[in-house]
Each structure stands twice: as structure tokens, then as C-alpha cells.
Design an enzyme around this catalytic site. Structure first.
Site, short mmCIF file in Angstrom:
data_model
loop_
_atom_site.label_atom_id
_atom_site.label_comp_id
_atom_site.label_asym_id
_atom_site.label_seq_id
_atom_site.Cartn_x
_atom_site.Cartn_y
_atom_site.Cartn_z
N ASP A 1 9.67 -1.75 -1.60
CA ASP A 1 9.72 -2.09 -0.58
C ASP A 1 10.78 -2.26 0.74
O ASP A 1 10.92 -4.05 1.01
CB ASP A 1 9.24 -3.28 -1.35
CG ASP A 1 8.47 -4.94 -0.85
OD1 ASP A 1 8.68 -4.38 0.93
OD2 ASP A 1 8.03 -6.04 -1.20
N HIS B 1 6.15 2.83 -2.08
CA HIS B 1 6.33 1.44 -1.05
C HIS B 1 7.42 0.69 -0.44
O HIS B 1 8.55 0.98 -0.19
CB HIS B 1 6.37 -0.02 -2.23
CG HIS B 1 5.57 -1.43 -1.22
ND1 HIS B 1 4.68 -2.41 -1.41
CD2 HIS B 1 6.26 -1.38 -0.23
CE1 HIS B 1 4.65 -3.03 -1.22
NE2 HIS B 1 5.90 -3.05 -0.04
N HIS C 1 8.06 0.77 4.46
CA HIS C 1 7.66 0.05 5.51
C HIS C 1 8.24 1.01 6.34
O HIS C 1 9.32 1.11 6.76
CB HIS C 1 7.64 -1.15 5.60
CG HIS C 1 7.39 -2.24 4.66
ND1 HIS C 1 5.55 -2.28 5.36
CD2 HIS C 1 7.79 -2.49 3.56
CE1 HIS C 1 4.76 -3.13 4.12
NE2 HIS C 1 6.32 -3.46 3.48
#
Lengths: 315, 543
Positions: B339, B69, B71
Site C-alpha cells: 500500500d 498494491h 500507488h
């Protein structure tokens, strides 16, 4: 001239640069604030010149509508000899998307030494305090804190009841969304009072277990033998919005204050309300206008408390 | 020269000596040498005699980390991060694979946009796998063409940042995914329940006057998707799990044989909602902060309401964090995923309630995990399994340190400490509340697919053959070995010139500075293998 309150606490530089909440004040500092406010009020009554902030500029940055808090800060700053800059948010660059930090830095760069900040978001004054060099006075942030209102209430109660040690103070209504209630919980328990909370479950449950604070299951439990009662404003826009109450009518039926319910408190127990009141909702018009009501006194104490805060921070 | 390499560099050859090798895939935890020959793990006996030797004694070598995960923000949000900068951050954190989430502008919701990302990542510092959008434009209404997307090489679909709000849409997606073997990666949050909230519900939120996100916001969505997974036979992966209740629901579902997996972030394991109030202790440390006593101490103006602490899902209570740690320890939680959510300053330097949710995590994940290990809350082998072998297996990659495998590994100094500073980050953004803190564990080298993608701080003492020869015989070494090709040619010519294979040491050319100073001053500018710069000379030694 000498600093008001010097007698209350010998000399001593005020150790705080900002007033973000009353939680930062020791018991002695709380009492010093109240003592200075009393002295300020007396000197103001005698029309003494108080130029403690001469040469200073106080900026009012109210990002929310306000009447009494804003006016009292303005009067307090002017009474101390300061210039006042009123940042009219609706006409400022904020309306064009300027950030809070940029706005406050602009104020600071134009010579503003103290910024009185009201903001709809909890914690905004903490961001302000670490982002710009001016002194920050929290005039209410979101649902977090309203320290000067708590000082106003403490002064009003102290003058009505004497020392608050051992006193039972009931706070009734939308506690969860009330910055006034939170700050009062700090100041009143610090001054030795026990605080009882009453209101719809969703609005009080989060405070269970707080030291010095009791969450009452029923309004009657909070009111019985209370030395003073503080009603909170119900935010009409919140009616049925968070599901805590089905309607204002139901709220009033279960939690609204009238003379009959107030009779459970100690005889003559005063009623406070931070205003503006929704008469007929959280309190009856008769109660608001009764001898119990100290709502007018609270308003009157607003200016000297804010004078005390502004002058202490400038030390 | 850069401390970063790329996955398109020439394959590496070296011998790593004396490392503590922790390989969950083989149940291995012992000190041994690791030989890499042309990018493959090999028997040390097969190593060329003049191959570089790296003394890794005292360090830990594990399979390369795999982040489910991440970004990367490209395309569209390059002010926060790019594929290049994000993968450098990954390599610096020990990650050899990152799964790029679809929160980009536009989001990858067709095969063409997936291929664009993969093409863009061709020379990155770590492998990039793509998680495509689950619905067109991540709008939650129209499912993407998962068959077409699967053919483009994605590892799953997700509308991360939001759950698939409509049960009917989620069901349709799962029905399509079932035969493809790909997961719906679900951000489990009932939007209406969580609406308007900015942190976790509880005593700290009450104290701060911030709207709280109730546990039911996550649990209700997890329960719905478990039911859908059971009904469709498809695979649901719950990402960044944050509550004990949802974890328990997943534990029950796994026992019933339903195909659900999950991950948790390092910050939901180590940090708690008290961080929003300014507390700075880890979850496993002595309870403190506002939750322990709302009136215990005034809020710290320097730390309270730090927008860097705003994440979604919000930081949990201490009880939740400890339950999640237990979930990692017992294997209910399959993976630790970062994340990693970079944001530019203007989106974080604002009021807490106005701040964009998310914190960066690629460069701190291993350190937070090692902090948990140091505390006794987690075993090292389980940490590595959750950061490496298990997430890799979920996306069809393998991780092994056995001979014959592709060299994909990380070498770190578990005992070293480093202080996190914004200027030292490889990420473009620095939104983390850990700034200024001292953390355990320093990554020394990352090798992805046989290529060295990161190396820093490997002391010159730890390397031997070739350094003096390289400097004297190949002036290119002194200008920083600018490219991998140059490095490789230097190595090739060293071998051809018969450079000594005896032990060598590096010493300053014009001063008597210590060797640690050598390392500190040359780590970012010297030659690839010995890390010495033009101001340092390397000489043979019989020691």
C-alpha cells in the site's frame, strides 16, 4: 522583581518550553503552577506592576470561537507587560487556505515569542511545537486537551476543598468529546483525587481501566459521597448526531444535574462547569446560580492561572 | 551512473556465488551458486568462462518480490510519485513487479488509460501491472467495462481508497468478473461507520481525543463481500486487511471453499495504533505506549500525532497486529502488499486529522518483514512466500530460482542495518514514520525479468573478472557506464579481448583506504560490474 512562586520551589528554571497538556507536569510542577497563580492573583489585587513579559509579544491564534479563554489569556499577557497580537482567523490568511504551520511561522517571524493556540483538531499544538520556534500554549485542541482549564479547575477545587488527596470528584456528561475532562483526569488524579465518570455509555466506555478513574454505570454511583461535581457542556449540535443520546430531553432526564441529584454528594459539595452552560440541559438554572456553583470562581481564576503559565514558560 | 537499471535493459549474465538461496516454490533453503545467462537462470557449468562473478556469500537470494498494491500516482499526482520514481523505489526494495492502483487523476477506467500506463512503464525499473478502476471515475456508481479492461491486460479492478459502497454495484461487478478470472480488489471499509474517524478506535484514540474507526467498519464489508463471492462464484481479494475479526471471517470463508484472498501491509503487521501517540516499538516487542498505560508518560511533542502515522485503514491494536502476523504465518493471509502511498509534504505536514492517509512502503517492506523474522514471529521462507511467490501467482506470474526460469530475483543482506533517511529514498515522497529508524536488511541487487534493475553496496571484493580490464581498456567505464548498452558493449569487448578470469580485487589508486571505503565511495558512480570509479584502479590478483 522576583519571580512569583520562587518561594514555592526554590529558584529553578521552568523545564518546559511549551504547555501542551497537563500530562507533562510533575506533581510538584502542578502545585507550583497553582501557587504561582495564587501569588499572581494577590499581586494583581494589590495592583502591583507585573512586567515579567515586558518586551515580549504574545500571539493569540484562536481557530475556534472562544470568549472566556481568549479574554483571560489576553488580560493575563497584558497584566504581565506583554504586547498582544490577536490573529483574527476569519480575517487572516487562514481563511485563504494558509496552513497552520505557515501561519504560526509568520507569527514567529514577526517577533511573537509565545503563541496561544486554540484549534478544532486534536494534536494541533504538537504540530505547532515541532514546527515553529515560539513557545506554544495549548488553549484547547479538538477533543484532546485543555490544560489551562484543568489548572483553573484544580485551583478552584483546591481552594474549595483543601488538598485533593483522597477526594472523590465526579465528572458528568459528554466525557468522550471533552478536552476539559481529559486534562482534568490527568491533573486531578496526579493531585491524588479519584475521578468518577458518568454519562451515556458511548461517551464514557473508552475510559474504563484508566488509573485513578472509575466509570460509573449509573449517575447515582458517581454522585454519592462526591466531594465535588463537574458538569460538562453538552454540544447541542451533537444532539442525536452520534447516536449516544436520543434527544436532549432524554439526556436531561437521565444525566442532567439538579439539586435533588446533587444531594447524593457530600453536603455543600461544589459544582463546577467549564462553560458556557446550557442551563436546563446539563444543569438547572437554579443549580447554576446556587451556592454550590463555583462557575464564577472558575472564570475569575482564569486570568491568574494563565498569568502563571505565561510567566513560568518565559523563565 | 545510476544504481538503477530498467526492465528494457539488455539481459544480464553473471554468476552469483555462495548465496543462501531461499525459494518457496521449491521448498529450497540452502547455500549454492546462481548462474544467470542472458537473463535466464542456468546451470553454472553453462556460464561463459569470463562472465562476471559476484561473491554473495552471507547474502540471501530469493525470487523477486511482487507488490499487489502500489500507488504510482501518475497520471495527475506526479508531485507525490511518478511511474519512474515509484518503480525505482520498488527495485530498491527488491520488488520486480508492482500492481499500480487506480487512485490517479484521472483513474484508469478504460482500456486506453490502462495502455497509457503500460506504455509509460515500458522502461521502468520494475514491471508494472495495472489494477483498473472498478467504477467509472472511482465514483462507486457505474461499473467499468471489465471485459474490455481484461483484454487490456489488467490484473483486477478496485475503487481502492473506498469500498464499493453499493452492494448492488458490487454484485454486478462480481457477476461480470466471474467468467474473467479477475478479482475485485476490495478496500473493505463501511464508509458511514468509519465516517469522521482518523485512527483506530481504542484506548489510544480515546487518550488522544481522536475519532476512532471501529472494527465493524471493516468486518461488515468483508462479510458482505464474502456473501457476494459465494453467491456469484467470483473472486474477491481483500486488500490491506487490518483487523483480527475480518481475518477470522476470511479464514472461515476459505474453509468453506469460497474464492477469497487477502493481503496485509507491512505496517499493519509491525506498527500499532500506539505509534500515533508517539510509541516507537514494533508490535511483537514488549507492550508499551498509551494502550498499556494511558497515564504512563506524557505525549512526546516530537512524535505524537505524527501525520506520517495516518493510514487507511488505520494502524491497528497490538492484538490485531499479532493476529495478522499469525495469519501470514499460517497462510490465511496470502500476501504482504505495501500500500505504498506517497504524498507530497503539503499533504502531510498538517494537522493529523487533516493529513492525507497513507505511508510509503516499497523501500521498507522487506526490512519490516525481516524485523518480524528476527523477532521469531515469522519464518523467512513464509515471509518470502508472502512477498514474492504467492502474490505473483495471484496475478499470473511465476517466481522460481530453478534453472531454466527467467532470472527474477533479489539479493539482500539480511543481517545488515540501515538508517532510513528522506534523502536516501528513491521515492519522490518520504511520508513514513520510520524515518530516522535503523532497520534490518539491505537490498544489494534486484533482477527483474533477467535485467539488473538495482544494485548497490556489493563490495568490490565480491566481484572478480573484468574490473581492471574494464577500467584500463574502456575509458567509458570511468565516466560512469552511462547506459546499459555501454555496459553491455564493455562486457562484450572484455570477453573479446580475453580478459583474465582469475580473481581480481579493487584498490584505491591514490590512497590506502579500506575496501569498504571503496565500496562506499564508488557504489553510485562506478562501472556496472565492479562498481569502481575512475579514481579507483582494479588489478588482477592471484588470490
Amino acid at each position: 522583581m522576583s519571580w512569583p512562586g520562587a518561594d514555592a520551589q526554590a529558584a529553578g528554571v521552568w523545564p518546559h518550553r511549551h504547555l501542551l497538556d497537563v500530562d507533562q507536569l510533575t506533581l510538584a510542577e502542578l502545585e507550583q503552577c497553582l501557587d504561582v497563580a495564587v501569588e499572581m492573583r494577590e499581586r494583581r489585587t494589590r495592583r502591583e506592576a507585573l512586567d515579567l513579559l515586558r518586551g515580549e509579544v504574545v500571539g493569540l491564534a484562536f481557530h475556534e470561537p472562544s470568549t472566556r479563554t481568549r479574554v483571560s489569556f489576553e488580560l493575563a499577557a497584558k497584566a504581565l507587560g506583554a504586547e498582544v497580537v490577536d490573529l483574527r482567523i476569519e480575517a487572516s490568511s487562514v481563511s485563504k487556505g494558509e496552513s497552520l504551520v505557515d501561519t504560526l511561522r509568520t507569527l514567529e517571524q514577526t517577533g511573537v515569542s509565545t503563541i496561544v493556540l486554540r484549534h478544532p483538531m486534536s494534536g494541533a499544538p504538537y504540530l505547532a511545537a515541532r514546527s515553529c520556534g515560539a513557545r506554544i500554549v495549548n488553549a484547547g485542541d479538538g477533543t484532546h486537551a485543555h490544560p489551562t482549564q484543568a489548572l483553573v479547575d484544580a485551583l478552584t477545587l483546591r481552594e474549595a476543598l483543601g488538598p485533593l488527596e483522597g477526594k472523590k470528584i465526579a465528572i458528568v456528561g459528554d466525557i468522550g468529546h471533552s478536552r476539559v475532562a481529559r486534562s482534568n483526569m490527568h491533573s486531578l488524579t496526579a493531585l491524588g483525587a479519584s475521578v468518577w465518570l458518568a454519562g451515556p455509555r458511548a461517551w464514557v466506555a473508552g475510559f474504563a481501566g484508566w488509573p485513578g478513574v472509575t466509570v460509573a454505570d449509573r449517575l447515582e454511583d458517581a454522585l454519592v459521597d462526591a466531594d465535588a461535581v463537574m458538569a460538562l457542556r453538552i454540544q447541542l449540535e451533537r444532539e442525536a448526531g452520534d447516536g449516544a443520546v436520543a434527544s436532549l430531553r432524554e439526556y436531561t432526564a437521565e444525566w442532567g444535574l439538579d439539586e435533588a441529584r446533587m444531594s447524593r454528594a457530600r453536603p455543600g459539595a461544589p459544582l463546577l462547569h467549564p462553560g458556557p452552560t446550557n442551563e436546563g440541559v446539563e444543569i438547572t438554572a437554579e443549580l447554576a446560580a446556587s451556592k454550590r456553583s463555583l462557575i464564577g470562581t472558575q472564570v475569575a481564576n482564569g486570568v491568574p492561572i494563565r498569568m502563571a503559565v505565561l510567566s513560568l514558560l518565559a523563565r | 551512473m545510476s544504481i538503477f537499471g530498467s526492465i528494457s535493459d539488455p539481459a544480464a549474465t553473471f554468476l552469483l556465488t555462495g548465496a543462501r538461496v531461499v525459494d518457496p516454490s521449491a521448498g529450497e533453503d540452502r547455500v549454492r551458486d546462481l548462474a544467470v545467462v542472458d537473463g535466464l537462470l542456468a546451470d553454472p557449468a553453462a556460464l561463459p568462462a569470463d562472465a562476471p562473478r559476484i561473491d554473495a556469500s552471507g547474502f540471501v537470494a530469493t525470487p523477486g518480490l511482487c507488490d499487489l498494491h502500489t500507488h504510482l500516482r501518475e497520471p495527475g499526482l506526479e508531485r507525490a510519485e511518478t511511474i519512474a520514481s515509484g518503480t525505482r523505489a520498488a527495485a530498491r526494495g527488491g520488488f520486480t513487479t508492482v500492481c499500480a492502483m487506480p487512485n490517479t487523476d484521472p483513474p484508469p477506467d478504460d482500456s486506453e488509460s490502462v495502455r497509457w500506463i503500460l506504455d509509460r512503464a515500458g522502461g521502468a525499473a520494475s514491471r508494472v501491472r495495472v489494477v483498473a478502476a472498478a467504477t467509472q471515475g472511482r465514483g462507486g456508481e457505474q461499473p467499468t467495462n471489465v471485459v474490455e479492461l481484461a483484454a487490456s491486460g489488467i490484473v483486477g479492478v478496485s475503487d481502492d481508497g473506498a469500498a464499493i459502497g453499493s452492494g448492488a454495484v458490487a454484485r454486478e461487478l462480481l457477476a461480470g468478473l466471474a467468467s474473467l478470472g479477475l478479482p475485485l480488489i476490495e478496500h473493505a471499509e463501511d464508509a458511514r461507520t468509519a465516517q469522521g474517524s482518523v485512527m483506530r478506535a481504542g484506548p489510544t484514540a480515546t487518550r488522544l481525543g481522536l475519532a476512532g474507526w471501529p472494527e465493524s467498519a471493516e468486518l461488515s464489508m468483508v462479510e458482505r463481500d464474502i456473501a457476494l463471492a459465494e453467491e456469484t462464484g467470483a473472486w474477491v481479494h481483500f486488500t490491506h486487511l487490518s483487523t483480527a475479526g475480518a481475518l477470522e471471517a476470511i479464514r472461515r470463508a476459505k474453509r468453506r471453499g469460497i474464492r477469497v484472498t487477502c493481503d496485509v501491509t507491512p505496517h499493519h503487521l509491525a506498527l500499532t495504533d500506539d505509534w500515533v501517540a508517539g510509541w516507537r516499538g514494533f508490535a511483537w516487542e514488549e507492550p508499551g505506549g498509551v494502550a498499556a498505560d494511558p497515564f504512563g508518560a506524557p505525549l512526546d511533542a516530537a512524535l505524537a500525532y505524527d501525520p506520517a502515522c495516518r493510514v487507511n485503514p488505520p494502524l491497528a491494536s497490538r492484538g490485531d497486529a499479532m493476529a495478522l502476523l499469525a495469519g501470514v504465518a499460517d497462510g490465511t493471509i496470502d500476501a504482504i502488499a505495501t500500500d505504498h502511498a506517497p504524498h507530497p509534504r503539503e499533504r502531510k505536514g498538517v494537522e493529523f486529522g487533516a493529513a492525507a492517509p497513507g505511508m510509503i512502503g516499497l523501500e521498507t517492506a522487506l526490512s519490516l518483514g525481516l524485523a518480524a523474522v528476527e523477532s521469531g514471529s515469522l519464518e523467512l521462507v513464509r515471509l518470502i512466500e508472502a512477498l514474492s511467490t504467492k502474490p505473483a501467482s495471484l496475478i499470473g506470474e511465476t517466481r522460481s530460482l530453478a534453472a531454466g526460469s527467467v532470472a527474477d530475483l533479489v539479493v539482500f543482506d539480511a543481517g545488515a542495518r540501515w538508517r532510513l533517511g528522506a534523502s536516501g529514498l528513491a521515492s519522490t515522497s518520504s511520508n513514513t514514520p520510520l524515518l530516522g529508524m535503523e532497520l534490518p536488511g539491505v537490498v544489494r541487487m534486484t533482477v527483474a525479468g533477467g535485467r539488473i534493475t538495482y544494485r548497490d553496496g556489493l563490495d568490490a571484493r565480491r566481484l572478480s573478472p573484468g574490473c581492471g580490464t574494464m577500467r584500463t581498456a574502456h575509458p567509458a567505464a570511468s565516466d560512469g557506464c552511462r547506459s546499459a548498452r555501454t555496459r553491455n558493449s564493455i562486457r562484450m569487448r572484455d570477453q573479446a579481448s580475453g580478459a583474465s578470469s582469475g580473481r581480481r580485487s579493487c584498490s584505491p589508486a591514490s590512497s590506502s583506504s579500506s575496501l569498504s571505503a571503496c565500496s562506499a565511495s564508488t557504489g553510485r558512480s562506478g562501472c556496472w560490474w565492479c562498481f569502481s570509479s575512475s579514481t579507483w584502479s582494479c588489478s588482477s590478483s592471484s588470490a
